[in-house]
Design a protein around this motif. Structure first.
Motif, PDB file in Angstrom:
ATOM      1  N   UNK A 260       0.765  -1.047  -0.033  1.00 13.56           N
ATOM      2  CA  UNK A 260       0.173   0.031  -0.091  1.00 13.56           C
ATOM      3  C   UNK A 260       0.911   1.174   0.038  1.00 13.56           C
ATOM      4  N   UNK A 261       0.614   2.018  -0.826  1.00 13.92           N
ATOM      5  CA  UNK A 261       1.518   3.507  -0.743  1.00 13.92           C
ATOM      6  C   UNK A 261       0.720   4.278   0.171  1.00 13.92           C
ATOM      7  N   UNK A 262       1.484   5.468   0.470  1.00 18.57           N
ATOM      8  CA  UNK A 262       1.085   6.361   1.512  1.00 18.57           C
ATOM      9  C   UNK A 262      -0.316   6.752   1.235  1.00 18.57           C
ATOM     10  N   UNK A 263      -1.244   6.940   2.431  1.00 17.56           N
ATOM     11  CA  UNK A 263      -2.581   7.138   2.152  1.00 17.56           C
ATOM     12  C   UNK A 263      -2.612   8.484   1.887  1.00 17.56           C
ATOM     13  N   UNK A 264      -3.575   9.373   1.271  1.00 18.40           N
ATOM     14  CA  UNK A 264      -3.816  10.636   1.040  1.00 18.40           C
ATOM     15  C   UNK A 264      -4.286  11.272   1.884  1.00 18.40           C
ATOM     16  N   UNK A 265      -3.559  11.117   3.227  1.00 20.52           N
ATOM     17  CA  UNK A 265      -4.014  11.800   4.440  1.00 20.52           C
ATOM     18  C   UNK A 265      -2.753  12.942   4.781  1.00 20.52           C
ATOM     19  N   UNK A 266      -3.306  13.951   5.397  1.00 22.28           N
ATOM     20  CA  UNK A 266      -2.162  15.263   5.625  1.00 22.28           C
ATOM     21  C   UNK A 266      -2.347  15.224   7.081  1.00 22.28           C
ATOM     22  N   UNK A 267      -0.962  15.248   7.696  1.00 21.90           N
ATOM     23  CA  UNK A 267      -0.918  15.251   9.186  1.00 21.90           C
ATOM     24  C   UNK A 267      -1.515  16.969   9.561  1.00 21.90           C
ATOM     25  N   UNK A 268      -2.403  16.968  10.581  1.00 21.73           N
ATOM     26  CA  UNK A 268      -2.849  18.124  11.017  1.00 21.73           C
ATOM     27  C   UNK A 268      -4.357  18.537  10.425  1.00 21.73           C
ATOM     28  N   UNK A 269      -4.770  17.643   9.459  1.00 20.96           N
ATOM     29  CA  UNK A 269      -5.875  17.597   8.755  1.00 20.96           C
ATOM     30  C   UNK A 269      -6.778  17.956   9.800  1.00 20.96           C
ATOM     31  N   UNK A 270      -7.852  18.758   9.604  1.00 22.27           N
ATOM     32  CA  UNK A 270      -8.867  18.972  10.675  1.00 22.27           C
ATOM     33  C   UNK A 270     -10.051  17.795  10.277  1.00 22.27           C
ATOM     34  N   UNK A 271     -10.563  16.990  11.401  1.00 22.08           N
ATOM     35  CA  UNK A 271     -11.521  16.079  11.158  1.00 22.08           C
ATOM     36  C   UNK A 271     -12.913  16.579  10.642  1.00 22.08           C
ATOM     37  N   UNK A 281     -13.602   4.966   5.300  1.00 24.08           N
ATOM     38  CA  UNK A 281     -12.418   5.131   5.194  1.00 24.08           C
ATOM     39  C   UNK A 281     -11.799   6.612   6.064  1.00 24.08           C
ATOM     40  N   UNK A 282     -13.026   7.726   5.837  1.00 28.21           N
ATOM     41  CA  UNK A 282     -12.957   8.954   6.510  1.00 28.21           C
ATOM     42  C   UNK A 282     -12.696   9.163   7.616  1.00 28.21           C
ATOM     43  N   UNK A 283     -12.896   7.933   8.545  1.00 25.64           N
ATOM     44  CA  UNK A 283     -12.808   8.046   9.869  1.00 25.64           C
ATOM     45  C   UNK A 283     -11.230   8.244  10.250  1.00 25.64           C
ATOM     46  N   UNK A 284     -10.465   8.018   9.384  1.00 23.88           N
ATOM     47  CA  UNK A 284      -8.948   7.911   9.419  1.00 23.88           C
ATOM     48  C   UNK A 284      -8.363   9.405   9.502  1.00 23.88           C
ATOM     49  N   UNK A 285      -9.375  10.475   9.122  1.00 25.26           N
ATOM     50  CA  UNK A 285      -8.876  11.730   9.199  1.00 25.26           C
ATOM     51  C   UNK A 285      -9.084  12.281  10.520  1.00 25.26           C
ATOM     52  N   UNK A 286      -9.318  11.601  11.634  1.00 27.35           N
ATOM     53  CA  UNK A 286      -9.229  11.858  12.966  1.00 27.35           C
ATOM     54  C   UNK A 286      -7.985  11.449  13.707  1.00 27.35           C
ATOM     55  N   UNK A 287      -7.348  10.807  12.764  1.00 29.40           N
ATOM     56  CA  UNK A 287      -5.695  10.615  13.240  1.00 29.40           C
ATOM     57  C   UNK A 287      -4.814  10.238  12.149  1.00 29.40           C
ATOM     58  N   UNK A 288      -4.774  10.943  11.328  1.00 23.21           N
ATOM     59  CA  UNK A 288      -4.151  11.076   9.807  1.00 23.21           C
ATOM     60  C   UNK A 288      -2.537  10.583   9.987  1.00 23.21           C
ATOM     61  N   UNK A 289      -1.872  11.191  10.960  1.00 27.86           N
ATOM     62  CA  UNK A 289      -0.259  10.540  11.131  1.00 27.86           C
ATOM     63  C   UNK A 289      -0.375   9.205  11.330  1.00 27.86           C
ATOM     64  N   UNK A 290      -1.167   8.794  12.303  1.00 29.82           N
ATOM     65  CA  UNK A 290      -1.002   7.411  13.040  1.00 29.82           C
ATOM     66  C   UNK A 290      -1.638   6.707  11.779  1.00 29.82           C
TER      67      UNK A 290
END
Length: 309
Positions: A260-271, A281-290
């Motif tokens: 799997x490549x890096x997810x398109x999630x940005x650290x610091x993104x507001x949930x 999959x949007x649940x991951x925006x609550x902890x994008x770096x993790x």
């Protein structure tokens, strides 16, 4: 098959909880940090601080979870809903396994090919382009309708992997992509592949990886009577494929685990303002770096190339 002391599979209930899933991602990210290079003290302390924040987030604490029953919704129902959108793109599982499968197919002799669980015909069409005489089978009439639109005049049959409508020694190649996860009896399906393959024939399998199943959010659905439900799936360790294939005379020619490549999630993104549904999959925006740390470069699929001796 039932495990000793456990209820039958259909009667098991699984409790899905957004907060529990997010904490699980944080835990995996920490475990990878302890094992792998490149994660420093700041990363570990950030994970611990984020866990405290998640635990103190009212929206997550108050939302609660849902209890769903595995097997209470069928794959036929799921594929009926998926069929119109299956070829729209953006499916990371397909994007990962398809280049590997096609690189194997490119090196095989042209002959008669069976695309078992052909779906909308993506591998069926590729086999035809390579010059094979192709047969496609699938249990979903909705998926087959799209395959027939893509391949008018092709031999496409509605059938089960456990009962292939072909005589013995009928084909030179069998492809089965991302489907055995839905089959409870792996050995029986592979025995059917061995039966219809000619001696020296090739079997190319792709399936979701067991590790990917552990990390992905699990999506609950609604059963026919309105209850929360889950698809009955069968994610397996790699040894299970070998245990089923080798006694049938299959020999391993290749095994690949596309990552799997890096997810398109940005650290610091507001949930998001509101919580996404369970399993989104949007649940991951609550902890994008993790989420990135837990999932990046993990196997998303397994691809096998066997040859029948």
């Amino acid at each position: 098959m039932e495990s000793p002391g456990r209820l039958p599979y259909r009667r098991l209930m699984i409790y899905l909880d957004r907060l529990g899933y997010l904490l699980g991602l944080e835990g995996v990210a920490l475990l990878r940090a302890f094992r792998e290079d490149g994660s420093d003290r700041a990363f570990v302390e950030a994970r611990i601080a984020e866990i405290r924040r998640l635990l103190d987030t009212p929206a997550l604490a108050e939302a609660g979870g849902v209890t769903a029953e595995p097997g209470a919704v069928s794959m036929a129902e799921v594929y009926a809903a998926w069929a119109p959108h299956y070829d729209a793109g953006g499916n990371q599982m397909i994007d990962s396994e398809q280049p590997v499968v096609r690189s194997i197919l490119d090196g095989l002799p042209v002959g008669v090919a069976l695309d078992a669980a052909c779906g909308t015909g993506r591998h069926t069409a590729y086999l035809a382009e390579l010059g094979h005489q192709v047969i496609g089978i699938d249990r979903s009439p909705d998926m087959l309708a799209h395959a027939r639109a893509r391949l008018p005049g092709a031999s496409l049959l509605e059938a089960d992997l456990h009962r292939l409508p072909l005589p013995d020694d009928a084909v030179d190649t069998v492809v089965c992509a991302l489907a055995l996860v839905h089959v409870p009896d792996l050995a029986r399906a592979l025995a059917e592949f061995a039966r219809v393959l000619r001696p020296g024939g090739h079997l190319v399998i792709s399936d979701p990886h067991l590790l990917s199943a552990y990390l992905a959010p699990r999506k609950e659905r609604t059963s026919a009577d309105g209850r929360p439900a889950l698809v009955a799936d069968h994610h397996r360790p790699l040894s299970d494929y070998l245990a089923a294939a080798l006694p049938l005379g299959f020999q391993v020619r290749r095994c690949a685990e596309p990552r799997r490549p890096a997810l398109p999630l940005v650290a610091g993104t507001r949930p998001p303002e509101s919580l996404p549904p369970h399993g989104a999959w949007d649940i991951m925006y609550w902890c994008p770096e993790a989420a990135n740390a837990a999932m990046e470069n993990t196997p998303v699929a397994v691809v096998w190339h066997f040859q029948l001796s």
